[in-house]
Design a protein around this motif. Structure first.
Motif, PDB file in Angstrom:
ATOM      1  N   ILE B 185      -7.544 -16.232  11.343  1.00 53.46           N
ATOM      2  CA  ILE B 185      -7.690 -14.796  11.539  1.00 53.46           C
ATOM      3  C   ILE B 185      -7.060 -14.489  12.878  1.00 53.46           C
ATOM      4  O   ILE B 185      -7.399 -15.132  13.871  1.00 53.46           O
ATOM      5  CB  ILE B 185      -9.179 -14.373  11.568  1.00 53.46           C
ATOM      6  N   PHE B 186      -6.097 -13.573  12.913  1.00 48.97           N
ATOM      7  CA  PHE B 186      -5.561 -13.262  14.239  1.00 48.97           C
ATOM      8  C   PHE B 186      -5.258 -11.783  14.415  1.00 48.97           C
ATOM      9  O   PHE B 186      -5.019 -11.054  13.462  1.00 48.97           O
ATOM     10  CB  PHE B 186      -4.347 -14.133  14.576  1.00 48.97           C
ATOM     11  N   ALA B 187      -5.329 -11.358  15.660  1.00 47.65           N
ATOM     12  CA  ALA B 187      -4.978  -9.996  16.023  1.00 47.65           C
ATOM     13  C   ALA B 187      -3.687 -10.079  16.813  1.00 47.65           C
ATOM     14  O   ALA B 187      -3.520 -10.957  17.645  1.00 47.65           O
ATOM     15  CB  ALA B 187      -6.073  -9.396  16.890  1.00 47.65           C
ATOM     16  N   THR B 188      -2.758  -9.175  16.533  1.00 44.62           N
ATOM     17  CA  THR B 188      -1.501  -9.228  17.274  1.00 44.62           C
ATOM     18  C   THR B 188      -0.817  -7.869  17.268  1.00 44.62           C
ATOM     19  O   THR B 188      -1.001  -7.069  16.357  1.00 44.62           O
ATOM     20  CB  THR B 188      -0.564 -10.295  16.687  1.00 44.62           C
ATOM     21  N   HIS B 189      -0.058  -7.645  18.330  1.00 46.19           N
ATOM     22  CA  HIS B 189       0.769  -6.432  18.375  1.00 46.19           C
ATOM     23  C   HIS B 189       2.238  -6.769  18.156  1.00 46.19           C
ATOM     24  O   HIS B 189       3.012  -5.938  17.730  1.00 46.19           O
ATOM     25  CB  HIS B 189       0.590  -5.718  19.708  1.00 46.19           C
ATOM     26  N   SER B 190       2.610  -8.011  18.493  1.00 48.04           N
ATOM     27  CA  SER B 190       3.983  -8.421  18.232  1.00 48.04           C
ATOM     28  C   SER B 190       3.984  -9.199  16.923  1.00 48.04           C
ATOM     29  O   SER B 190       3.015  -9.859  16.589  1.00 48.04           O
ATOM     30  CB  SER B 190       4.473  -9.299  19.383  1.00 48.04           C
ATOM     31  N   PRO B 191       5.046  -9.108  16.157  1.00 51.67           N
ATOM     32  CA  PRO B 191       5.026  -9.720  14.829  1.00 51.67           C
ATOM     33  C   PRO B 191       4.929 -11.243  14.870  1.00 51.67           C
ATOM     34  O   PRO B 191       5.654 -11.908  15.608  1.00 51.67           O
ATOM     35  CB  PRO B 191       6.350  -9.267  14.204  1.00 51.67           C
ATOM     36  N   ILE B 192       3.982 -11.775  14.116  1.00 52.99           N
ATOM     37  CA  ILE B 192       3.886 -13.207  13.859  1.00 52.99           C
ATOM     38  C   ILE B 192       3.976 -13.335  12.348  1.00 52.99           C
ATOM     39  O   ILE B 192       3.154 -12.764  11.634  1.00 52.99           O
ATOM     40  CB  ILE B 192       2.549 -13.783  14.356  1.00 52.99           C
ATOM     41  N   HIS B 193       5.001 -14.034  11.860  1.00 54.19           N
ATOM     42  CA  HIS B 193       5.223 -14.050  10.419  1.00 54.19           C
ATOM     43  C   HIS B 193       4.461 -15.177   9.752  1.00 54.19           C
ATOM     44  O   HIS B 193       4.595 -16.332  10.112  1.00 54.19           O
ATOM     45  CB  HIS B 193       6.720 -14.179  10.122  1.00 54.19           C
ATOM     46  N   VAL B 194       3.653 -14.805   8.771  1.00 60.15           N
ATOM     47  CA  VAL B 194       2.975 -15.797   7.949  1.00 60.15           C
ATOM     48  C   VAL B 194       3.153 -15.382   6.494  1.00 60.15           C
ATOM     49  O   VAL B 194       3.398 -14.211   6.206  1.00 60.15           O
ATOM     50  CB  VAL B 194       1.469 -15.901   8.291  1.00 60.15           C
ATOM     51  N   GLU B 195       3.028 -16.357   5.594  1.00 59.55           N
ATOM     52  CA  GLU B 195       3.217 -16.046   4.177  1.00 59.55           C
ATOM     53  C   GLU B 195       2.016 -15.330   3.596  1.00 59.55           C
ATOM     54  O   GLU B 195       0.884 -15.668   3.914  1.00 59.55           O
ATOM     55  CB  GLU B 195       3.465 -17.349   3.400  1.00 59.55           C
ATOM     56  N   ASN B 196       2.292 -14.392   2.703  1.00 58.75           N
ATOM     57  CA  ASN B 196       1.309 -13.485   2.079  1.00 58.75           C
ATOM     58  C   ASN B 196      -0.048 -13.394   2.778  1.00 58.75           C
ATOM     59  O   ASN B 196      -1.047 -13.912   2.308  1.00 58.75           O
ATOM     60  CB  ASN B 196       1.130 -13.786   0.581  1.00 58.75           C
ATOM     61  N   PRO B 197      -0.043 -12.685   3.900  1.00 60.12           N
ATOM     62  CA  PRO B 197      -1.310 -12.499   4.620  1.00 60.12           C
ATOM     63  C   PRO B 197      -2.149 -11.356   4.027  1.00 60.12           C
ATOM     64  O   PRO B 197      -1.613 -10.509   3.332  1.00 60.12           O
ATOM     65  CB  PRO B 197      -0.837 -12.108   6.019  1.00 60.12           C
ATOM     66  N   ASN B 198      -3.425 -11.389   4.290  1.00 59.74           N
ATOM     67  CA  ASN B 198      -4.262 -10.210   4.049  1.00 59.74           C
ATOM     68  C   ASN B 198      -4.302  -9.422   5.342  1.00 59.74           C
ATOM     69  O   ASN B 198      -4.241 -10.004   6.415  1.00 59.74           O
ATOM     70  CB  ASN B 198      -5.682 -10.611   3.664  1.00 59.74           C
ATOM     71  N   ARG B 199      -4.414  -8.140   5.212  1.00 59.00           N
ATOM     72  CA  ARG B 199      -4.439  -7.326   6.427  1.00 59.00           C
ATOM     73  C   ARG B 199      -5.700  -6.480   6.475  1.00 59.00           C
ATOM     74  O   ARG B 199      -6.212  -6.033   5.459  1.00 59.00           O
ATOM     75  CB  ARG B 199      -3.210  -6.406   6.472  1.00 59.00           C
ATOM     76  N   LEU B 200      -6.172  -6.284   7.687  1.00 63.18           N
ATOM     77  CA  LEU B 200      -7.360  -5.463   7.886  1.00 63.18           C
ATOM     78  C   LEU B 200      -7.028  -4.517   9.018  1.00 63.18           C
ATOM     79  O   LEU B 200      -6.719  -4.967  10.121  1.00 63.18           O
ATOM     80  CB  LEU B 200      -8.550  -6.366   8.253  1.00 63.18           C
TER      81      LEU B 200
END
Lengths: 228, 224
Positions: B185-200
């Protein structure tokens, strides 16, 4: 137990690499105590009479000086959060940090105390009792001080608050610490020294046991509160 | 719910008398990545701290493998890595000593070298941490993730101070972690690319940004 030793050894290593922190308390102790003979004049009887009080008060202030850094660095750099999250029980961690604090401040004070006692013309019987009293008393100073150090973590200018919280709680240690040495100096027969000082020493031991019990609980609770 | 690892139900966070978010639910399964989004002050860090157990939820439940862990975060704390804004690095210790301390391993443990190598920190192994740049400090902190194995990673803006190449290293490490069944689980303002993430998106749950919640909040306050 392994975690306990891990924390102690880390804190000792940190202290040894930051020597200014390590030497500050003991230098303060020696220098401040040395000022009194200059201020009061070279009168051996007077100096011997007031030596116990001066040694204890300056030792107490020296410990006070070092209290702020006990948890503050860990709080500021995020180590405290990791410590709380780690599998080590926080109560054990508090005790480990206090032990490291005592080893780096209390113990040097005890080692420096005979030097000050000589300077004040204290006799050898009183000096023995002084050392026993300090061995029993200085751990309590670290333990009680640790509670104040944890309680003031979130506060702005917490360092100013620590003396206000801690000094009243140090008074019993001061009274019985000085009392033990006075009793030793006032005993007329050589054999009665220990017997006279004994009640004071026992009370110092009692303070140590009580603070040994309370500090881990109160300290851990205050630490958990500080990161919320 | 069979493969649900970490779950939150109706979580509410109140800090300093202000409701940060309310009614927030999430579900994290093995191997999943959950990205927390939202503007400043919408409660991303608060949520991550809550999930680590540092902050207790005022309302709602946290479930670890279906078991209620709201009151006893110790249940899951041994399974998570929390990386916050601060690096928890001691400047007078060397890179290796810092890492060894937090992983609870001895300095000659080969897994520490591996962890440092993943973040290209191996050449700096014996450097005192006060000589590290801010990006290097961050990489040292991130190598804690690999030095001891935990199934859930909670990362609060992990890429702050990292250069492009280091962000790529982080992405790779997250990918390997997920392929082994780990979750993040991570919070970020700059893009970190991961495969098919869920977003909240925390904005939806924050009274500061979602005006509909303001009414509920006032309603609840009258209750409290």
């Amino acid at each position: 137990m392994k975690a306990f030793l891990n924390i102690v050894s880390r804190d000792l290593r940190l202290a040894l690499r930051q020597k200014s922190d390590l030497t500050m308390a003991v230098l303060f102790f020696i220098l401040t105590a040395m000022l009194f003979p200059f201020g009061l004049g070279p009168e051996p009887n007077l100096l011997a009479r007031i030596a116990p009080g001066i040694i204890w008060v300056t030792a107490l202030l020296a410990v006070l000086l070092s209290l702020e850094r006990l948890f503050l660095a860990d709080y500021e750099d995020g180590s405290l959060e990791q410590l709380i999250l780690s599998s080590t029980s926080l109560e054990v961690a508090v005790l480990a940090k206090v032990l490291a604090h005592w080893l780096t401040t209390g113990l040097p004070l005890i080692l420096a105390a005979p030097l000050i006692a000589l300077l004040f013309n204290m006799d050898s019987d009183a000096m023995t009792i002084l050392l026993i009293a300090m061995i029993l008393g200085t751990p309590s100073l670290s333990l009680i001080g640790a509670i104040a150090a944890t309680l003031t973590l979130g506060a702005r200018r917490g360092g100013v608050l620590i003396p206000l919280l801690v000094l009243p709680l140090y008074i019993p240690t001061l009274i019985f610490g000085v009392g033990a040495i006075d009793a030793a100096m006032n005993s007329l027969e050589a054999g009665a020294v220990i017997a006279n000082a004994r009640p004071h020493l026992l009370l110092l031991g009692a303070i140590l046991l009580v603070s040994l019990l309370i500090t881990p609980l109160a300290g851990a609770a205050a630490l958990r509160q500080s990161v919320e | 719910m069979g493969n649900s690892l970490f779950q939150g139900e109706d979580l509410t966070c109140i800090r300093g008398g202000r409701t940060v978010f309310l009614g927030l639910s999430f579900n994290l399964a093995q191997g999943q990545a959950l990205i927390l989004e939202g503007p400043n002050g919408s409660g991303k860090s608060s949520l991550i701290r809550m999930l680590s157990g540092l902050v207790r939820p005022k309302l709602g439940k946290l479930l670890w493998q279906g078991q209620d862990a709201t009151k006893e975060p110790e249940i899951f704390q041994s399974h998570i890595h929390y990386i916050g804004h601060r690096n928890a690095i001691k400047p007078v210790l060397t890179v290796l000593e810092n890492l060894a301390y937090w992983s609870g391993k001895t300095k000659d443990d080969p897994s520490l070298d591996d962890a440092l190598d993943h973040f290209r920190m191996l050449p700096l192994k014996h450097t005192p941490a006060n000589l590290l740049s801010s990006g290097q400090s961050r990489r040292l902190t991130l190598s804690r993730l690999l030095a001891s194995e935990r199934s859930v990673w909670l990362l609060d803006e992990p890429s702050v101070g990292l250069d492009v190449a280091s962000v790529a290293l982080l992405e790779e490490v997250i990918k390997t972690h997920r392929s082994k069944g780990g979750s993040v689980i991570f919070a970020t303002h700059s893009p970190i690319h991961v495969e098919n993430p869920n977003r909240l998106n925390l904005q939806d749950y924050s009274p500061l940004y979602n005006k509909e919640l303001l009414a509920i909040e006032n309603d609840e306050e009258s209750w409290i």
